[in-house]
Design a protein around this motif. Structure first.
Motif, short mmCIF file in Angstrom:
data_model
loop_
_atom_site.label_atom_id
_atom_site.label_comp_id
_atom_site.label_asym_id
_atom_site.label_seq_id
_atom_site.Cartn_x
_atom_site.Cartn_y
_atom_site.Cartn_z
N ILE A 163 11.35 16.44 28.02
CA ILE A 163 10.99 15.06 28.27
C ILE A 163 9.58 14.98 28.85
O ILE A 163 9.13 15.90 29.53
N ALA A 164 8.91 13.89 28.56
CA ALA A 164 7.62 13.56 29.17
C ALA A 164 7.68 12.09 29.53
O ALA A 164 7.82 11.23 28.66
N THR A 165 7.59 11.80 30.82
CA THR A 165 7.71 10.42 31.28
C THR A 165 6.78 10.18 32.46
O THR A 165 6.29 11.14 33.07
N SER A 166 6.55 8.92 32.78
CA SER A 166 5.63 8.58 33.87
C SER A 166 6.26 7.55 34.79
O SER A 166 7.30 6.97 34.49
N TRP A 167 5.60 7.32 35.92
CA TRP A 167 6.03 6.32 36.88
C TRP A 167 5.50 4.95 36.46
O TRP A 167 4.32 4.81 36.12
N LYS A 168 6.36 3.95 36.51
CA LYS A 168 5.97 2.60 36.11
C LYS A 168 4.82 2.07 36.96
O LYS A 168 3.93 1.39 36.47
N GLU A 169 4.85 2.40 38.27
CA GLU A 169 3.83 1.87 39.17
C GLU A 169 2.50 2.62 39.08
O GLU A 169 1.49 2.15 39.61
N ASN A 170 2.51 3.78 38.42
CA ASN A 170 1.27 4.55 38.27
C ASN A 170 1.42 5.48 37.08
O ASN A 170 2.03 6.54 37.18
N ARG A 171 0.89 5.09 35.94
CA ARG A 171 1.08 5.85 34.71
C ARG A 171 0.36 7.20 34.70
O ARG A 171 0.62 8.04 33.83
N LYS A 172 -0.52 7.43 35.68
CA LYS A 172 -1.16 8.75 35.78
C LYS A 172 -0.26 9.75 36.51
O LYS A 172 -0.57 10.94 36.54
N ALA A 173 0.81 9.25 37.10
CA ALA A 173 1.82 10.12 37.71
C ALA A 173 2.89 10.39 36.65
O ALA A 173 3.42 9.45 36.05
N PHE A 174 3.21 11.66 36.41
CA PHE A 174 4.09 11.98 35.29
C PHE A 174 5.00 13.15 35.62
O PHE A 174 4.81 13.88 36.60
N TYR A 175 5.98 13.34 34.75
CA TYR A 175 6.94 14.44 34.86
C TYR A 175 7.17 15.01 33.47
O TYR A 175 7.58 14.30 32.55
N LEU A 176 6.86 16.30 33.32
CA LEU A 176 7.10 17.03 32.07
C LEU A 176 8.14 18.10 32.36
O LEU A 176 7.99 18.87 33.31
N ASN A 177 9.20 18.15 31.56
CA ASN A 177 10.27 19.10 31.84
C ASN A 177 10.87 19.66 30.56
O ASN A 177 10.98 18.96 29.55
N GLU A 178 11.23 20.94 30.64
CA GLU A 178 11.97 21.60 29.56
C GLU A 178 13.18 22.29 30.17
O GLU A 178 13.06 22.99 31.19
#
Length: 217
Positions: A163-178
């Motif tokens: 998955i690759a997703t970001s925070w709604k309040e700051n799209r430069k904050a993200f989470y990439l996970n396998e």
């Protein structure tokens, strides 16, 4: 998160925002921490493995992480018979990316050690190898010392959850996970003075590989 991403691509664009959010069956996003628009204190990177033996009724879990403000290295032993666990940790302040965790979950080798804990993770083609030890660990049944040489087999056709997703309040904050599940595991585990050989028919491993830029330190 119902959008499946199928085209290999750079994770972040020029502005440090995920180019295409969603999920994938394989790790197709290319991660590069140099493209993150944030202080190193906000960047979080980790490789986590757990190996479970149904026959021997135990689980070994190892973590190699760089959280920016500190590195956390750990080795845990979970006794499924007794329902108890123990863990040895090491903390290295202000790691700030200095552990040089790999930019993907492909072929690599990382290691760290002190007098209480040793961790070495590597991958070459379909084989993942874990060398872990905590010589002073007191196990739930009273035995002292844990040392394991484990091999996980990741077949080329094995899909993983990405998955690759970001925070709604700051799209430069993200989470990439396998997450890679159900990898057959073999190897030798020394528990105190006893040796246990793991059988791939009853032992399995999982990898949780995470990289991200948090909204907080």
């Amino acid at each position: 998160m119902q959008h499946e991403v199928t085209t290999p691509q750079e994770l972040l664009d020029y502005h440090g925002v995920i180019q295409e959010e969603g999920w994938a069956r394989r790790p197709i996003w290319k991660y590069d921490r140099r493209n993150i628009h944030a202080s190193a204190m906000r960047i979080k990177e980790w490789d986590y493995y757990a190996v479970l033996s149904h026959e021997q009724e135990f689980c070994i879990a190892a973590t190699f992480s760089d959280l920016g403000f500190a590195a956390l290295l750990s080795l845990a032993y979970i006794d499924l018979k007794l329902g108890r666990n123990v863990q040895v940790d090491a903390i290295k302040p202000l790691s700030l990316g200095k552990l040089h965790l790999p930019h993907d979950s492909g072929d690599h080798a990382i290691s760290w050690a002190n007098e209480h804990l040793r961790l070495a993770f590597s991958r070459k083609h379909e084989l993942r190898r874990l060398l872990v030890a905590a010589p002073e660990m007191v196990l739930p049944d009273g035995r002292v010392g844990l040392d394991a040489d484990l091999t996980l087999i990741q077949q080329p056709n094995l899909e993983s959850l990405n998955i690759a997703t970001s925070w709604k309040e700051n799209r430069k904050a993200f989470y990439l996970n396998e997450k890679v599940n159900c990898m057959p595991a073999t190897g030798l585990v020394r528990i105190g003075d006893d040796e246990v050989h793991l059988d791939s028919a009853s032992s399995f491993g999982v990898l949780d590989w995470g990289r991200g830029r948090w909204t907080y330190t």
